[in-house]
Write a protein that holds these residues in place. Structure first.
Motif, PDB file in Angstrom:
ATOM      1  N   GLU A  11       0.847  -1.191   0.000  1.00 30.96           N
ATOM      2  CA  GLU A  11       0.000   0.000   0.000  1.00 30.96           C
ATOM      3  C   GLU A  11       0.880   1.237   0.000  1.00 30.96           C
ATOM      4  O   GLU A  11       2.060   1.182   0.361  1.00 30.96           O
ATOM      5  CB  GLU A  11      -0.880   0.017   1.251  1.00 30.96           C
ATOM      6  CG  GLU A  11      -1.816  -1.155   1.371  1.00 30.96           C
ATOM      7  CD  GLU A  11      -2.584  -1.144   2.686  1.00 30.96           C
ATOM      8  OE1 GLU A  11      -2.283  -0.299   3.567  1.00 30.96           O
ATOM      9  OE2 GLU A  11      -3.463  -1.996   2.835  1.00 30.96           O
ATOM     10  N   VAL A  12       0.293   2.359  -0.374  1.00 27.41           N
ATOM     11  CA  VAL A  12       1.002   3.629  -0.296  1.00 27.41           C
ATOM     12  C   VAL A  12       1.380   3.855   1.165  1.00 27.41           C
ATOM     13  O   VAL A  12       0.563   3.653   2.069  1.00 27.41           O
ATOM     14  CB  VAL A  12       0.117   4.781  -0.826  1.00 27.41           C
ATOM     15  CG1 VAL A  12       0.758   6.128  -0.550  1.00 27.41           C
ATOM     16  CG2 VAL A  12      -0.140   4.610  -2.317  1.00 27.41           C
ATOM     17  N   ARG A  30      10.051   4.538   0.493  1.00 27.38           N
ATOM     18  CA  ARG A  30       8.621   4.521   0.818  1.00 27.38           C
ATOM     19  C   ARG A  30       7.816   4.596  -0.481  1.00 27.38           C
ATOM     20  O   ARG A  30       8.151   5.351  -1.391  1.00 27.38           O
ATOM     21  CB  ARG A  30       8.281   5.705   1.712  1.00 27.38           C
ATOM     22  CG  ARG A  30       6.880   5.648   2.278  1.00 27.38           C
ATOM     23  CD  ARG A  30       6.651   6.746   3.305  1.00 27.38           C
ATOM     24  NE  ARG A  30       7.618   6.744   4.379  1.00 27.38           N
ATOM     25  CZ  ARG A  30       7.578   5.951   5.446  1.00 27.38           C
ATOM     26  NH1 ARG A  30       6.606   5.071   5.567  1.00 27.38           N
ATOM     27  NH2 ARG A  30       8.506   6.033   6.381  1.00 27.38           N
ATOM     28  N   ILE A  31       6.756   3.810  -0.570  1.00 23.96           N
ATOM     29  CA  ILE A  31       5.866   3.864  -1.731  1.00 23.96           C
ATOM     30  C   ILE A  31       4.996   5.108  -1.600  1.00 23.96           C
ATOM     31  O   ILE A  31       4.315   5.296  -0.588  1.00 23.96           O
ATOM     32  CB  ILE A  31       4.976   2.606  -1.813  1.00 23.96           C
ATOM     33  CG1 ILE A  31       5.834   1.350  -1.964  1.00 23.96           C
ATOM     34  CG2 ILE A  31       3.977   2.720  -2.965  1.00 23.96           C
ATOM     35  CD1 ILE A  31       5.051   0.045  -1.878  1.00 23.96           C
ATOM     36  N   VAL A  32       5.017   5.964  -2.631  1.00 27.51           N
ATOM     37  CA  VAL A  32       4.204   7.184  -2.600  1.00 27.51           C
ATOM     38  C   VAL A  32       3.043   7.113  -3.591  1.00 27.51           C
ATOM     39  O   VAL A  32       2.092   7.896  -3.501  1.00 27.51           O
ATOM     40  CB  VAL A  32       5.049   8.455  -2.865  1.00 27.51           C
ATOM     41  CG1 VAL A  32       6.013   8.687  -1.701  1.00 27.51           C
ATOM     42  CG2 VAL A  32       5.785   8.384  -4.176  1.00 27.51           C
ATOM     43  N   ARG A  33       3.124   6.171  -4.563  1.00 24.46           N
ATOM     44  CA  ARG A  33       2.033   6.031  -5.526  1.00 24.46           C
ATOM     45  C   ARG A  33       2.085   4.640  -6.136  1.00 24.46           C
ATOM     46  O   ARG A  33       3.163   4.109  -6.420  1.00 24.46           O
ATOM     47  CB  ARG A  33       2.167   7.083  -6.625  1.00 24.46           C
ATOM     48  CG  ARG A  33       0.977   7.147  -7.559  1.00 24.46           C
ATOM     49  CD  ARG A  33       1.198   8.177  -8.598  1.00 24.46           C
ATOM     50  NE  ARG A  33       2.222   7.599  -9.494  1.00 24.46           N
ATOM     51  CZ  ARG A  33       2.594   8.135 -10.630  1.00 24.46           C
ATOM     52  NH1 ARG A  33       2.115   9.281 -11.004  1.00 24.46           N
ATOM     53  NH2 ARG A  33       3.490   7.558 -11.382  1.00 24.46           N
ATOM     54  N   ILE A  34       0.913   4.049  -6.333  1.00 23.34           N
ATOM     55  CA  ILE A  34       0.807   2.767  -7.027  1.00 23.34           C
ATOM     56  C   ILE A  34      -0.056   3.007  -8.257  1.00 23.34           C
ATOM     57  O   ILE A  34      -1.190   3.466  -8.157  1.00 23.34           O
ATOM     58  CB  ILE A  34       0.172   1.676  -6.123  1.00 23.34           C
ATOM     59  CG1 ILE A  34       1.033   1.464  -4.873  1.00 23.34           C
ATOM     60  CG2 ILE A  34      -0.003   0.375  -6.899  1.00 23.34           C
ATOM     61  CD1 ILE A  34       0.435   0.503  -3.858  1.00 23.34           C
ATOM     62  N   LEU A  77       5.294   1.143  -9.397  1.00 26.58           N
ATOM     63  CA  LEU A  77       5.344   1.790  -8.086  1.00 26.58           C
ATOM     64  C   LEU A  77       6.188   3.050  -8.192  1.00 26.58           C
ATOM     65  O   LEU A  77       7.230   3.048  -8.842  1.00 26.58           O
ATOM     66  CB  LEU A  77       5.976   0.867  -7.044  1.00 26.58           C
ATOM     67  CG  LEU A  77       5.321  -0.478  -6.769  1.00 26.58           C
ATOM     68  CD1 LEU A  77       6.167  -1.276  -5.783  1.00 26.58           C
ATOM     69  CD2 LEU A  77       3.918  -0.299  -6.247  1.00 26.58           C
ATOM     70  N   THR A 132       8.356   5.550  -5.797  1.00 24.77           N
ATOM     71  CA  THR A 132       8.926   5.561  -4.450  1.00 24.77           C
ATOM     72  C   THR A 132       9.646   6.870  -4.198  1.00 24.77           C
ATOM     73  O   THR A 132       9.976   7.607  -5.127  1.00 24.77           O
ATOM     74  CB  THR A 132       9.909   4.388  -4.268  1.00 24.77           C
ATOM     75  OG1 THR A 132      10.947   4.489  -5.235  1.00 24.77           O
ATOM     76  CG2 THR A 132       9.204   3.052  -4.394  1.00 24.77           C
TER      77      THR A 132
END
Length: 187
Positions: free
Chosen positions: A71-72, A93-97, A102, A104
């Motif tokens: 998840e974001v 860190r994932i900021v958008r999917i 992805l 990051t």
């Protein structure tokens, strides 16, 4: 003229030596063995890109999860695409999917990473726990063999302490002015 006896040098008792050895070797052993038994992977954060969330020198413990569970806001470790010209693993860190991609970003960076991460793999490691400062010994320029040269003697000392080979020295007899002679005896 009065002669005062020299104070006796204190030596570590067997129990104190064992506690000291366990205090040094115990955390290292836990950090090396416990994650493996729990199915976790270990990485050392080598850059300051995640400072503020996960600082440089932290050891991150990660569990491989299906990409569909990401998840974001999750922090993952991955190898950037070849076009990124980055040859090492990064923790971000994932900021958008966006479907199979992805986006990051490092917590300490103002902008997202200039590459998109294609999710070709079925699973990626997601950070479960970060242990600050524990990875600093592995960031130095010393070769890994140098660290083993320190760990092996420490482990041997711990083994000898547990087996009772390393014992404390008995006390020497002391004479107190105006008092009896104290002999060898239990502490």
């Amino acid at each position: 003229m009065e002669i005062a006896p020299a104070p006796a040098r204190r030596t570590l008792s067997g129990r104190a030596l064992m506690l000291l050895v366990l205090a040094v070797i115990g955390p290292v052993t836990l950090l090396a063995l416990l994650p493996t038994t729990l199915g976790l992977e270990r990485y050392v954060v080598a850059t300051g890109a995640m400072d503020g969330g996960i600082d440089r020198g932290s050891v991150v413990l990660e569990r491989v999860v299906p990409v569909s569970d990401l998840e974001v806001g999750d922090v993952i470790t991955y190898r950037p695409p070849r076009s990124a010209d980055v040859n090492e693993l990064v923790t971000r860190r994932i900021v958008r999917i966006d479907g199979a991609l992805l986006q990051t970003q490092g917590d300490a960076l103002a902008d997202p990473d200039p590459w998109l991460v294609p999710v070709a793999e079925a699973a990626l490691p997601r950070v479960v726990l970060a242990i600050p400062y524990a990875g600093y010994p592995f960031l130095g320029s010393a070769p890994r063999e140098a660290w083993w040269a320190m760990v092996v003697p420490g482990a041997l000392l711990g083994f000898l302490a547990l087996r009772g080979v390393v014992r404390r020295r008995p006390r020497r007899a002391a004479v107190r002015p105006g008092g009896p002679i104290l002999g060898w005896g239990p502490p």
